[in-house]
Design a protein around this motif. Sequence first.
Motif, PDB file in Angstrom:
ATOM      1  N   PRO A 180      43.956 -35.203 -23.982  1.00 19.17           N
ATOM      2  CA  PRO A 180      42.558 -35.245 -24.425  1.00 19.17           C
ATOM      3  C   PRO A 180      42.426 -34.627 -25.805  1.00 19.17           C
ATOM      4  CG  PRO A 180      42.872 -33.521 -22.783  1.00 19.17           C
ATOM      5  CD  PRO A 180      44.149 -34.298 -22.836  1.00 19.17           C
ATOM      6  N   GLY A 181      41.496 -35.112 -26.574  1.00 20.60           N
ATOM      7  CA  GLY A 181      41.329 -34.617 -27.926  1.00 20.60           C
ATOM      8  C   GLY A 181      40.400 -33.434 -28.006  1.00 20.60           C
ATOM      9  N   GLY A 182      40.339 -32.862 -29.195  1.00 25.20           N
ATOM     10  CA  GLY A 182      39.392 -31.789 -29.466  1.00 25.20           C
ATOM     11  C   GLY A 182      39.591 -30.575 -28.593  1.00 25.20           C
ATOM     12  N   GLU A 183      38.474 -30.021 -28.141  1.00 26.48           N
ATOM     13  CA  GLU A 183      38.476 -28.800 -27.337  1.00 26.48           C
ATOM     14  C   GLU A 183      38.412 -29.096 -25.843  1.00 26.48           C
ATOM     15  OE1 GLU A 183      38.891 -25.791 -28.669  1.00 26.48           O
ATOM     16  OE2 GLU A 183      39.077 -26.807 -30.605  1.00 26.48           O
ATOM     17  N   THR A 184      38.585 -30.351 -25.465  1.00 25.88           N
ATOM     18  CA  THR A 184      38.539 -30.709 -24.045  1.00 25.88           C
ATOM     19  C   THR A 184      39.644 -29.990 -23.285  1.00 25.88           C
ATOM     20  OG1 THR A 184      37.721 -32.912 -24.637  1.00 25.88           O
ATOM     21  CG2 THR A 184      38.583 -32.612 -22.394  1.00 25.88           C
ATOM     22  N   PRO A 185      39.326 -29.311 -22.191  1.00 22.67           N
ATOM     23  CA  PRO A 185      40.373 -28.622 -21.427  1.00 22.67           C
ATOM     24  C   PRO A 185      41.426 -29.600 -20.910  1.00 22.67           C
ATOM     25  CG  PRO A 185      38.189 -27.876 -20.747  1.00 22.67           C
ATOM     26  CD  PRO A 185      37.984 -29.065 -21.640  1.00 22.67           C
ATOM     27  N   LEU A 186      42.652 -29.134 -20.867  1.00 22.98           N
ATOM     28  CA  LEU A 186      43.718 -29.958 -20.302  1.00 22.98           C
ATOM     29  C   LEU A 186      43.493 -30.116 -18.803  1.00 22.98           C
ATOM     30  CD1 LEU A 186      46.725 -28.351 -22.193  1.00 22.98           C
ATOM     31  CD2 LEU A 186      45.797 -30.644 -22.570  1.00 22.98           C
ATOM     32  N   PRO A 187      43.518 -31.334 -18.282  1.00 23.63           N
ATOM     33  CA  PRO A 187      43.255 -31.544 -16.844  1.00 23.63           C
ATOM     34  C   PRO A 187      44.338 -30.924 -15.970  1.00 23.63           C
ATOM     35  CG  PRO A 187      43.157 -33.614 -18.094  1.00 23.63           C
ATOM     36  CD  PRO A 187      43.751 -32.599 -19.000  1.00 23.63           C
ATOM     37  N   ASP A 188      43.929 -30.325 -14.870  1.00 18.72           N
ATOM     38  CA  ASP A 188      44.889 -29.723 -13.950  1.00 18.72           C
ATOM     39  C   ASP A 188      45.908 -30.728 -13.420  1.00 18.72           C
ATOM     40  OD1 ASP A 188      43.941 -27.141 -14.206  1.00 18.72           O
ATOM     41  OD2 ASP A 188      42.522 -27.336 -12.543  1.00 18.72           O
ATOM     42  N   PRO A 189      45.493 -31.952 -13.049  1.00 19.91           N
ATOM     43  CA  PRO A 189      46.496 -32.918 -12.564  1.00 19.91           C
ATOM     44  C   PRO A 189      47.570 -33.223 -13.604  1.00 19.91           C
ATOM     45  CG  PRO A 189      44.294 -33.639 -11.950  1.00 19.91           C
ATOM     46  CD  PRO A 189      44.123 -32.482 -12.888  1.00 19.91           C
ATOM     47  N   LEU A 190      47.181 -33.266 -14.890  1.00 20.97           N
ATOM     48  CA  LEU A 190      48.167 -33.502 -15.941  1.00 20.97           C
ATOM     49  C   LEU A 190      49.129 -32.327 -16.050  1.00 20.97           C
ATOM     50  CD1 LEU A 190      49.256 -35.108 -18.349  1.00 20.97           C
ATOM     51  CD2 LEU A 190      47.538 -33.978 -19.777  1.00 20.97           C
ATOM     52  N   LEU A 191      48.594 -31.108 -16.035  1.00 20.41           N
ATOM     53  CA  LEU A 191      49.451 -29.923 -16.099  1.00 20.41           C
ATOM     54  C   LEU A 191      50.434 -29.899 -14.934  1.00 20.41           C
ATOM     55  CD1 LEU A 191      46.803 -27.234 -17.122  1.00 20.41           C
ATOM     56  CD2 LEU A 191      48.794 -27.898 -18.468  1.00 20.41           C
ATOM     57  N   ASP A 192      49.935 -30.192 -13.739  1.00 20.83           N
ATOM     58  CA  ASP A 192      50.799 -30.175 -12.555  1.00 20.83           C
ATOM     59  C   ASP A 192      51.884 -31.240 -12.640  1.00 20.83           C
ATOM     60  OD1 ASP A 192      49.284 -28.114 -11.508  1.00 20.83           O
ATOM     61  OD2 ASP A 192      48.018 -29.419 -10.298  1.00 20.83           O
ATOM     62  N   ALA A 193      51.517 -32.444 -13.095  1.00 22.14           N
ATOM     63  CA  ALA A 193      52.479 -33.545 -13.148  1.00 22.14           C
ATOM     64  C   ALA A 193      53.569 -33.277 -14.180  1.00 22.14           C
ATOM     65  CB  ALA A 193      51.757 -34.849 -13.470  1.00 22.14           C
ATOM     66  N   VAL A 194      53.190 -32.774 -15.356  1.00 18.36           N
ATOM     67  CA  VAL A 194      54.189 -32.489 -16.390  1.00 18.36           C
ATOM     68  C   VAL A 194      55.084 -31.322 -15.963  1.00 18.36           C
ATOM     69  CG1 VAL A 194      54.541 -31.758 -18.777  1.00 18.36           C
ATOM     70  CG2 VAL A 194      52.756 -33.427 -18.228  1.00 18.36           C
ATOM     71  N   THR A 195      54.495 -30.305 -15.354  1.00 20.17           N
ATOM     72  CA  THR A 195      55.297 -29.171 -14.874  1.00 20.17           C
ATOM     73  C   THR A 195      56.327 -29.632 -13.855  1.00 20.17           C
ATOM     74  OG1 THR A 195      53.445 -27.641 -15.223  1.00 20.17           O
ATOM     75  CG2 THR A 195      55.219 -26.905 -13.772  1.00 20.17           C
ATOM     76  N   ALA A 196      55.906 -30.485 -12.912  1.00 23.60           N
ATOM     77  CA  ALA A 196      56.825 -30.980 -11.887  1.00 23.60           C
ATOM     78  C   ALA A 196      57.934 -31.830 -12.497  1.00 23.60           C
ATOM     79  CB  ALA A 196      56.049 -31.788 -10.846  1.00 23.60           C
ATOM     80  N   ALA A 197      57.620 -32.571 -13.562  1.00 23.86           N
ATOM     81  CA  ALA A 197      58.615 -33.442 -14.184  1.00 23.86           C
ATOM     82  C   ALA A 197      59.620 -32.660 -15.020  1.00 23.86           C
ATOM     83  CB  ALA A 197      57.913 -34.486 -15.048  1.00 23.86           C
ATOM     84  N   VAL A 198      59.162 -31.601 -15.677  1.00 24.75           N
ATOM     85  CA  VAL A 198      60.022 -30.861 -16.597  1.00 24.75           C
ATOM     86  C   VAL A 198      60.795 -29.747 -15.896  1.00 24.75           C
ATOM     87  CG1 VAL A 198      60.034 -29.361 -18.634  1.00 24.75           C
ATOM     88  CG2 VAL A 198      58.584 -31.409 -18.587  1.00 24.75           C
ATOM     89  N   TYR A 199      60.109 -29.017 -15.017  1.00 17.71           N
ATOM     90  CA  TYR A 199      60.727 -27.863 -14.350  1.00 17.71           C
ATOM     91  C   TYR A 199      61.110 -28.251 -12.927  1.00 17.71           C
ATOM     92  CZ  TYR A 199      59.156 -25.048 -18.295  1.00 17.71           C
ATOM     93  OH  TYR A 199      58.967 -24.527 -19.559  1.00 17.71           O
ATOM     94  N   THR A 200      62.139 -29.072 -12.821  1.00 18.56           N
ATOM     95  CA  THR A 200      62.537 -29.586 -11.509  1.00 18.56           C
ATOM     96  C   THR A 200      63.400 -28.608 -10.724  1.00 18.56           C
ATOM     97  OG1 THR A 200      64.485 -30.645 -12.510  1.00 18.56           O
ATOM     98  CG2 THR A 200      62.457 -31.959 -12.349  1.00 18.56           C
ATOM     99  N   ASP A 201      63.916 -27.589 -11.394  1.00 19.17           N
ATOM    100  CA  ASP A 201      64.907 -26.721 -10.755  1.00 19.17           C
ATOM    101  C   ASP A 201      64.452 -25.267 -10.647  1.00 19.17           C
ATOM    102  OD1 ASP A 201      64.901 -26.318 -13.445  1.00 19.17           O
ATOM    103  OD2 ASP A 201      67.080 -26.196 -13.670  1.00 19.17           O
ATOM    104  N   VAL A 202      63.145 -25.022 -10.761  1.00 17.98           N
ATOM    105  CA  VAL A 202      62.678 -23.643 -10.689  1.00 17.98           C
ATOM    106  C   VAL A 202      62.128 -23.337  -9.307  1.00 17.98           C
ATOM    107  CG1 VAL A 202      62.126 -23.617 -13.142  1.00 17.98           C
ATOM    108  CG2 VAL A 202      60.337 -24.167 -11.493  1.00 17.98           C
TER     109      VAL A 202
END
Length: 284
Positions: free
Chosen positions: A240-262
Motif C-alpha cells: 500500500p502507498g503513502g501512510e496506509t498501515p501494512l495489512p496484517d495478512p500481508l505481514l503474516d504471509a511474507v513472514t511465513a514465506a521468508v522465515y520458514t525455519d524459525v
Amino acid sequence: MTLDGTRSYVLRAPGSRGCVVVDPGPELEPHLAALAGSGPVDLVLVTHRHADHTGGLARFRELTGAPSRGALPEFCAGGDGAGVSDDGAGSAGGAGVGPLADGEVLDVAGLRIEVLATPGHTADSVCFVVSASGTAAEGEPTGEATGATSDTVVLTGDTVLGRGTTVLAEPDGSLRDYLASLDRLSSTAERLGETGVMGLPGHGPVIPDLGAAVHAYREHRLERLDQVRSALATLRAELPGGETPLPDPLLDAVTAAVYTDVERSVLGAARSSVRAQLEFLRER
C-alpha cells in the motif's frame, strides 16, 4: 530473545577508583547489588530503551547515587553523589548531563567514551567507542573515533550481537536507519586503524572483529531483503502507498514465506523485521 541474558559492563581505566556501568539490565536485586559492589560508580549509560537493559536503572541509581544518561530524557537523571569517587566527582563535567548527543565525548573514570548514534534496532540506539583518556589524536575531530589504541573497544548494545542477528523492533525499528548505522560502524572500525577491533555486545559473546561482523550483518540484511522481494512476487502482493498501515495478512504471509525455519517463539520478532523490510521497500 536475550540469548544467554543481557550483558552489563563495568568500565574503568587502570588506576581509576571510579567506574562506568553500561546497561544495568533488568531489576534483579542480586545482579544490581553485584554491579554496585564494583563501584564507586561515576556514571551509568544505557544503549537503548528496552527493559532488559534499563528495567533496573532506577533501582541501580538508588543503590549507587550515580547519575545516568541515555539518548532519551527518561533515562537521564542526576545522582546524589553519594557513591561517586573523588576522581569522578572532580570530573563531573566530563560526564555531561541530559540526553546523549551523537559525537559527544565523555571523560569519566579515566576513560574517553565517544557516543555514536546508531538507530535501527530502536530509534534511540547508541554505541560507545571506549579508550583510555588522552588516546585520541590531537587536533582530530570528535565523532570519528580516530587516534585510538589497541585497547579501544566498541560497545554495540543490540545493534550488533555476539551471536545471531538483531531485531528491528516495533514501533521505531528502521531498516534504512539500520543499514546506515552498520555503514557507520564499519567506517568506525576502519578509522580505528586496527585489525580486529573488539566489539562488546548487549547479548552473546565478545565480537573479536567488529568490522567483519558488521560486514556479515549487512550481507545478511540484503539477502533477507531479496527474500522479501521474492515473497512479494510469489504472493503477487502490492505494498500500500503513502501512510496506509501494512495489512496484517500481508505481514503474516511474507513472514511465513521468508522465515520458514524459525521457532514459533521468535516469529513475533521475525514479523517485526519483515515490517521494517516492507517499510524500507515502499520508501524507495
